[in-house]
Design a protein around this motif. Structure first.
Motif, PDB file in Angstrom:
ATOM      1  N   PRO A  21       0.809  -1.231   0.000  1.00 50.24           N
ATOM      2  CA  PRO A  21       0.000   0.000   0.000  1.00 50.24           C
ATOM      3  C   PRO A  21       0.840   1.278   0.000  1.00 50.24           C
ATOM      4  N   HIS A  22       2.082   1.193   0.455  1.00 50.91           N
ATOM      5  CA  HIS A  22       2.955   2.372   0.490  1.00 50.91           C
ATOM      6  C   HIS A  22       4.408   1.910   0.540  1.00 50.91           C
ATOM      7  N   THR A  23       5.321   2.832   0.419  1.00 49.54           N
ATOM      8  CA  THR A  23       6.738   2.473   0.446  1.00 49.54           C
ATOM      9  C   THR A  23       7.276   2.467   1.873  1.00 49.54           C
ATOM     10  N   VAL A  24       8.383   1.737   2.041  1.00 49.94           N
ATOM     11  CA  VAL A  24       9.130   1.723   3.304  1.00 49.94           C
ATOM     12  C   VAL A  24      10.605   1.900   2.943  1.00 49.94           C
ATOM     13  N   ALA A  25      11.436   2.109   3.957  1.00 48.83           N
ATOM     14  CA  ALA A  25      12.839   2.392   3.693  1.00 48.83           C
ATOM     15  C   ALA A  25      13.752   1.640   4.645  1.00 48.83           C
ATOM     16  N   LEU A  26      14.861   1.190   4.108  1.00 43.78           N
ATOM     17  CA  LEU A  26      15.973   0.693   4.921  1.00 43.78           C
ATOM     18  C   LEU A  26      17.015   1.797   4.919  1.00 43.78           C
ATOM     19  N   ILE A  27      17.344   2.303   6.093  1.00 49.61           N
ATOM     20  CA  ILE A  27      18.248   3.458   6.218  1.00 49.61           C
ATOM     21  C   ILE A  27      19.539   3.036   6.900  1.00 49.61           C
ATOM     22  N   VAL A  28      20.661   3.283   6.230  1.00 44.20           N
ATOM     23  CA  VAL A  28      21.968   3.138   6.859  1.00 44.20           C
ATOM     24  C   VAL A  28      22.298   4.484   7.490  1.00 44.20           C
ATOM     25  N   VAL A  29      22.420   4.509   8.787  1.00 43.03           N
ATOM     26  CA  VAL A  29      22.599   5.779   9.492  1.00 43.03           C
ATOM     27  C   VAL A  29      24.007   6.323   9.276  1.00 43.03           C
ATOM     28  N   ASN A  30      24.125   7.653   9.311  1.00 45.40           N
ATOM     29  CA  ASN A  30      25.440   8.292   9.344  1.00 45.40           C
ATOM     30  C   ASN A  30      25.895   8.272  10.795  1.00 45.40           C
ATOM     31  N   ALA A  31      26.841   7.392  11.097  1.00 45.32           N
ATOM     32  CA  ALA A  31      27.217   7.130  12.485  1.00 45.32           C
ATOM     33  C   ALA A  31      27.739   8.384  13.180  1.00 45.32           C
ATOM     34  N   GLU A  32      28.556   9.161  12.483  1.00 39.17           N
ATOM     35  CA  GLU A  32      29.142  10.345  13.106  1.00 39.17           C
ATOM     36  C   GLU A  32      28.074  11.364  13.474  1.00 39.17           C
ATOM     37  N   SER A  33      27.169  11.638  12.535  1.00 36.68           N
ATOM     38  CA  SER A  33      26.097  12.599  12.814  1.00 36.68           C
ATOM     39  C   SER A  33      25.179  12.098  13.920  1.00 36.68           C
ATOM     40  N   LEU A  34      24.918  10.788  13.920  1.00 39.32           N
ATOM     41  CA  LEU A  34      24.021  10.221  14.927  1.00 39.32           C
ATOM     42  C   LEU A  34      24.646  10.308  16.320  1.00 39.32           C
ATOM     43  N   ARG A  35      25.942  10.045  16.426  1.00 40.72           N
ATOM     44  CA  ARG A  35      26.615  10.169  17.722  1.00 40.72           C
ATOM     45  C   ARG A  35      26.573  11.605  18.224  1.00 40.72           C
ATOM     46  N   GLU A  36      26.787  12.557  17.325  1.00 43.24           N
ATOM     47  CA  GLU A  36      26.739  13.969  17.713  1.00 43.24           C
ATOM     48  C   GLU A  36      25.348  14.340  18.218  1.00 43.24           C
ATOM     49  N   PHE A  37      24.314  13.841  17.551  1.00 46.99           N
ATOM     50  CA  PHE A  37      22.939  14.117  17.982  1.00 46.99           C
ATOM     51  C   PHE A  37      22.690  13.522  19.362  1.00 46.99           C
TER      52      PHE A  37
END
Length: 386
Positions: A280-296
């Protein structure tokens, strides 16, 4: 740094440059390309979009860290846009030209220095380069030329060139080559499979007559498998791959590659795959940006041992929901993912998720993550590696 076992690297990067008397510097590995560029100080770079995306991400990160830097850089970009528009009209204003010189010394040269300081021309191929990234690199006074072709077309069929260039397109046909669109009722008017005729087209796959017959007509027309359109000026625009396109339950077709390139502009998304075949709709597999995620996480006071600890945190889920909403404004509503799975494992040729030219092996990704993506739907769906 392109693999010379592949025709793009071998023909465009190796044979063409050597035939023109250029010297080449070889990177130690893809991860050291910026460090090696600072040593070699190249004037020309042949690349795939991922390298340009990394440059774009690095600059955007610096801009987020300083309001003053961000303001100055935005002013420089706007003036660069005015300069390009005025050049197209044939006359550059004195103020625009003077500001360009100032901004070039204050802003753009510092970015170019990361690539050795002498880079003038960047050639991108192998996959679609986001127009936003292309315009960004071009604004740095590094002229971007995108081209298109396949191994079966030796490997160039179209290319942007001096005096004939549209950012976002892959240019016009090279001399002696005809490129046309085979339209299909499944797609909107003007969109269809890119077909190529010319002396660059292969004679066939070695000892594979059935495979040859699937893509090569008796008159030598090669069916590329790529979706595209040709505008009124003869420029080709690639919209994705025919075999990658999938149909939703509502009958709408989704070409995932352009959508994925748009979402990769997010500083928190390193890589992404959009799927939704028969759903019925799209989904996504996301590879995270590790550096940006740690900073967040550090900024939000979230405790964690490694990046994997963050992937199921509610604050992180909210972050990626915002990213999909923010960076999906240019995406059609039915193409926007309504669910996602996060992973810290990067797609690479080594884990067989990417080809040697860094194209996504969707079948392999689905074999590993298909069940996780299927779980995002309320009802059973036919997602599979097939």
């Amino acid at each position: 740094f392109l693999p010379w076992a592949h025709s793009f690297g071998q023909v465009a990067e190796l044979h063409m440059l050597v035939s023109k008397g250029a010297s080449l510097g070889l990177v130690e590995e893809v991860e050291t390309i910026l460090e090696n560029a600072a040593e070699v100080r190249p004037t020309i770079l042949f690349s795939v979009p991922r390298i340009f995306n990394k440059i774009y991400d690095a600059v955007q990160k610096q801009m987020r860290e300083s309001t003053i830097k961000r303001g100055l850089f935005n002013l420089a970009l706007k003036n660069s846009e005015r300069l390009s528009a005025q050049k197209e009209r044939g006359s550059v204003g004195a103020i625009t030209g003077a500001l360009d010189g100032i901004f070039d010394n204050l802003v753009f040269q510092k970015v170019r220095n990361k690539l050795g300081g002498r880079l003038k021309y960047a050639f991108s191929g192998g996959a679609a380069l986001s127009p936003e990234v292309a315009e960004f690199v071009d604004a740095l006074h590094i002229t971007v030329y995108e081209g298109y072709g396949l191994t079966e077309t030796s490997p160039i069929a179209t290319v942007n060139r001096p005096g004939e260039r549209k950012i976002g397109s892959v240019g016009k046909s090279i001399p002696g080559v005809e490129v046309f669109i085979e339209e299909d009722t499944r797609y909107e008017e003007g969109l269809g499979e890119v077909c190529i005729r010319g002396p660059n087209v292969m004679q066939g796959y070695h000892n594979l007559p059935e495979e040859t017959g699937k893509v090569l007509d008796d008159d030598g027309t090669f069916h590329s498998g790529d979706l595209g359109r040709i505008d009124e000026d003869g420029y080709l625009w690639i919209e994705g791959r025919v075999k990658e396109q999938f149909k939703l339950q509502n009958g709408k077709y989704v070409a995932p590659a352009p959508v994925e390139e748009q979402y990769k502009l997010s500083p928190y998304i390193e890589q992404i795959m959009i799927e939704g075949t028969g759903c019925p709709h799209t989904v996504a597999l996301i590879v995270v940006n590790a550096e940006s995620l740690r900073e967040f996480a550090d900024k939000e006071g979230i405790s964690y041992g490694d990046v994997d600890d963050l992937l199921h945190h509610p604050n992180i889920d909210e972050l990626y929901e915002r990213q999909l909403q923010e960076w999906g404004e240019e995406v059609k509503s039915f193409e926007r993912p309504e669910g996602f799975v996060l992973t810290a494992e990067e797609f690479t040729p080594q884990n067989n998720m990417l080809t040697p030219t860094l194209k996504l092996k969707r079948r392999n990704v689905m074999a590993q993550y298909g069940d996780d993506l299927a779980d995002l739907y309320d009802e059973a769906v036919p997602l599979s590696a097939d």
